[in-house]
Design an enzyme around this catalytic site. Structure first.
Site, short mmCIF file in Angstrom:
data_model
loop_
_atom_site.label_atom_id
_atom_site.label_comp_id
_atom_site.label_asym_id
_atom_site.label_seq_id
_atom_site.Cartn_x
_atom_site.Cartn_y
_atom_site.Cartn_z
N GLY A 1 0.80 -1.21 0.00
CA GLY A 1 0.00 0.00 0.00
C GLY A 1 0.83 1.26 0.00
O GLY A 1 0.29 2.36 0.12
N ILE B 1 12.64 13.15 -3.15
CA ILE B 1 11.31 12.55 -3.00
C ILE B 1 10.81 12.18 -4.40
O ILE B 1 10.72 13.02 -5.30
CB ILE B 1 10.36 13.54 -2.29
CG1 ILE B 1 10.83 13.77 -0.85
CG2 ILE B 1 8.92 13.02 -2.32
CD1 ILE B 1 10.92 12.52 0.03
N THR C 1 2.55 9.82 -2.79
CA THR C 1 2.72 8.58 -2.02
C THR C 1 3.65 8.83 -0.83
O THR C 1 3.48 8.24 0.24
CB THR C 1 3.26 7.44 -2.90
OG1 THR C 1 4.45 7.87 -3.56
CG2 THR C 1 2.24 7.02 -3.94
N GLU D 1 9.52 4.17 7.23
CA GLU D 1 9.51 4.01 8.68
C GLU D 1 9.80 5.29 9.45
O GLU D 1 9.43 5.42 10.61
CB GLU D 1 10.51 2.90 9.06
CG GLU D 1 9.98 1.55 8.62
CD GLU D 1 11.01 0.43 8.66
OE1 GLU D 1 11.11 -0.21 9.70
OE2 GLU D 1 11.69 0.20 7.65
#
Ligand code: MOS
Length: 763
Positions: A495, A655, A660, A730
């Protein structure tokens, strides 16, 4: 060594020439997909209900499984009566240790190429290893019949003394053999002495509780045997490792296990290989029919490990200017003898501050429990809670703004390894974040802002997570006669946008519009991927897709021959654009891939290439960074904490897709809010049983708990990584709990050092 170990093995002195990113090859494509906020390509399938999750895969003649879980922590099964279950309606069979197929114990992380959460044998004898272990499996024609029959299995035990009380277990705490390949103790200078002598100091204890995984999709497996080949539909973030480990369990070659997992409803470290996939495969073998084992939410708590607890000490000594003379971060976690996940909570302290001396040390207390495992930023999430709260307390004692204190201790090279930083712009992240958040409006005096019943405060903390890139990924690209590219790699999509970002990348590399690229993933039969873990999948796969794209372009140059407008030019003299290749010096000299294939009489051209080895991590100290800003309200009457505003200001290289990426950062911060304020597994020290195995009693943030979360980033590429990118899955959870704790202190004057920071601790 596990793949995580290999990925971060810290060799020194690798020459620049061996670092693939040192001279980054220019982007060939001109379409600029990378950096564009492309919506997830799998989004339509998901919101439209067309995406099939593991427990929705249909199979002919399928049986449904239900489990019986042990109710003791350690001992033996004394009696096991399955007669009533076997006689129940619809039941095909009951599998126990008495009739389960013979299987080898799975290899766990850190053992060979194994990825299992634990290396205990599965249903091979009458031994019980933790409270909740599966001791019987019922197969029936419907799920309701299987559930009913499972309730009819009766079992008695010979219990033996179990180590299930952390306070008792910690008396025998030991060093782990290693922490992800790093030693469990790191000393530079005499930090205890320096702390004792420091004119300004804090020496504090923090505790963090156990956490369980609660991905929106519970774990499951839908399996069938095709002769000697196992087809395992799984919800996994480790396709290849699962195939290899399960093959070893059943004495098969890795290619005899095909793992399929195109859609995963969240992973976070928990969607690995646990006992349920192996039990489902064993039951399918025993029954000769396809089997679905869909774990209930409770069964996820019983069979899938979570984050272990910690007790941590942070000691900081500083001179009058706030320069750290001592940094001590030590502590103890619980683990089992059958897994290898010591929770690296001291890792952030290795590289965040230029202290004069360091003492970092971890211990583990072995317990008889379900194996603990990775959970979003294992170590860093809770290590930053302790370290970044202690920095805030030190700043208060020194009367220095906490951002200024961090600036005064900003290192110029990695303070414990001495390696150069590959890319570190933490102070810019702080400066940008402070401006955007309005940090100057914070009153440094606690408890000085009140709106009615609500005390308002602001807090800040550093986020950090390592850059890893794993070896072993390979990509295949097929260009067909119409100029459509299919990129194939055994990647995982939980996802986070894997397929979308890699399709953007391939489109740019090959000079194609996004619609002319298909990204195939989620199947272990595809060219090898890496596990989606350690926030490392994106860069690991980028490197493979880049290498395969370059090879494909080289192959097209050859195939184009002498009759092409690009004839006579080498690949590095060409650019990929408009569905083909053009001369860099003469853009009108262009030929499409379709035209080159047609002239050559070919229907397609295919290459398969491995990524270059990730040697950049051997030379540099490589991490992502961020500055987390929280504003909280604490109700002066009830103690209730509300996060009112949150900003994450990140420094994570380039990035690749702002849309996302924003979701990844926000998701991490939301999980950090849960870590700060509500998540806690209640583990009964008398029985070793998890007491709150449901979302009714284990609280995670819901919409009303989550404020507007603002996210910004430096977007400064790391010159040493594929595309200048870092992993970002994370880091969002790191620093978040500390920022909230520091904001609670600013609001109330209270220091909370034990997670979760529930209202009872504020009354
Ligand atoms: Mo992550 S905890 O490596 O999925």
């Amino acid at each position: 060594m596990s793949i995580m170990d290999i990925a971060r093995t810290a060799l020194r002195h690798v020459p620049d020439a061996l670092v693939p990113g040192a001279k980054p090859s220019p982007m060939r494509g001109q379409h600029g997909q990378i950096g564009a906020p492309v919506s997830r390509l799998d989004g339509v399938l998901k919101v439209g209900g067309a995406a099939r999750f593991v427990s929705e895969v249909p199979m002919e003649e399928m049986l449904y499984a239900a489990l019986v879980h042990s109710t003791i922590a350690k001992g033996r099964i004394a009696t096991l009566d399955t007669a009533a279950a076997e006689a129940a309606p619809g039941v095909a069979l009951v599998m126990t240790h008495r009739n389960a197929p013979k299987m080898r114990a799975p290899q766990a992380f850190g053992q060979g190429s194994g990825v299992a959460g634990s290396n205990l044998p599965i249903m091979q004898d009458d031994a019980v290893h933790w409270n909740g272990e599966a001791i019987a499996l019922v197969l029936a024609d419907t799920q309701a019949q299987a559930d009913h029959a499972a309730a009819l299995v009766s079992v008695t035990y010979d219990a033996s003394p179990a180590t299930i009380d952390f306070d008792a277990a910690r008396a025998d705490a030991q060093h782990p053999k290693s922490i992800l390949g790093e030693p469990p103790v790191l000393d530079i200078g005499d930090a205890e002495k320096a702390l004792a002598a420091a004119p300004h100091k804090v020496d504090l204890r923090y505790t963090t509780p156990r956490h369980n995984h609660n991905a929106i999709e519970p774990h499951g497996a839908t399996v069938r045997w095709d002769g000697d080949t196992l087809i395992l539909h799984d919800a996994t973030q480790m396709l290849n490792g699962t195939a290899a480990t399960v093959a070893d369990v059943f004495g098969l070659k890795p290619e005899q296990v095909r793992v399929l997992s195109p859609f995963v409803g969240g992973g976070f470290g928990g969607k690995g290989l646990w006992s349920h996939q192996i039990l489902a495969a064993a039951a399918a073998k025993l029954s000769g029919r396809p089997v679905r084992l869909s774990l209930t939410r409770e069964a996820v708590y019983r069979l899938v490990g979570g984050r272990t607890l910690t007790e941590q000490r942070v000691g900081l000594g500083a001179d009058a200017d706030g320069r750290l003379t001592a940094l001590i971060h030590t502590g103890v976690t619980s683990m089992t003898s059958h897994n290898n996940c010591p929770e690296q909570f001291t890792f952030p302290a290795r590289h965040l501050y230029a202290a004069g001396s360091f003492h970092l040390e971890q211990h583990i207390a072995e317990m008889d429990m379900l194996a603990n495992t990775f959970m979003r930023a294992p170590g860093e999430s809770i290590g930053t809670f302790a370290l970044e709260c202690a920095i805030d307390e030190l700043a208060e004692r020194l009367g220095i703004d906490p951002i200024e204190l961090r600036r005064r201790n900003e290192p110029t090279e990695d303070p414990t390894s001495g390696n150069a930083f590959s890319s570190r712009h933490l102070l810019k992240a702080y400066a940008d974040g402070a401006k955007r958040f309005g940090w100057e409006r914070r009153n440094a005096t606690p408890s000085s802002r009140r709106e009615g019943e609500w005390l308002i405060g602001m807090g800040v903390a550093t986020a950090t997570y390592p850059y890893y890139r794993m070896p072993g990924a390979a990509a295949r690209i097929e260009m067909d006669a119409s100029g459509h590219a299919t990129v194939a790699i055994a990647g995982q999509e939980m996802g986070m946008g894997t397929a979308t970002v890699q399709a953007q990348h391939a489109a740019d590399r090959l000079g194609l519009p996004l619609e002319a690229v298909t990204f195939e993933y989620g199947d272990s039969a595809l060219p090898a991927g890496v596990m989606a873990g350690g926030s490392a999948q994106t860069t690991s796969i980028l490197a493979a897709v880049a290498a395969a794209s370059d090879e494909l372009i080289g192959a097209f140059v050859k195939l184009a021959g002498n009759d092409s407008p690009i004839a006579g030019r080498r690949a590095d003299e060409l650019v990929a654009r408009d569905g083909g290749l053009a001369r860099a010096d003469e853009p009108s000299a262009h030929e499409s891939y379709a035209s080159i294939l047609a002239r050559a009489g070919r229907s397609s051209l295919t290459v398969e290439t491995a990524a270059p080895k990730p040697v950049e991590t051997m030379k540099y100290s490589m991490h992502s960074y961020g500055a987390q800003f929280a504003e909280v309200g604490v109700n002066a009457v009830t103690g209730e904490v509300r996060v009112r505003r949150f900003l994450g200001s990140f420094d994570c290289g380039r990035i690749l897709n702002p849309k996302t990426a924003t979701s990844q950062f926000r998701g991490g911060i939301i999980m950090g809010i849960g870590l700060a304020l509500m998540e806690e597994t209640l583990f009964d020290p008398r029985t070793g049983r998890v007491m709150n195995p449901s979302l009714a009693e284990y609280h995670v943030p819901v919409h009303l708990d989550v404020p507007e979360i603002d996210v910004i980033w430096t977007d400064i590429p790391d010159p040493h990584t594929p595309l200048g990118a870092h992993g970002i899955g994370e880091i969002g959870i790191t620093g978040t709990a500390a920022a909230i704790a520091n904001a609670i202190h600013n609001a109330t004057g209270r220091r909370l050092r034990d997670l979760p920071m529930t209202l009872d601790k504020l009354l």
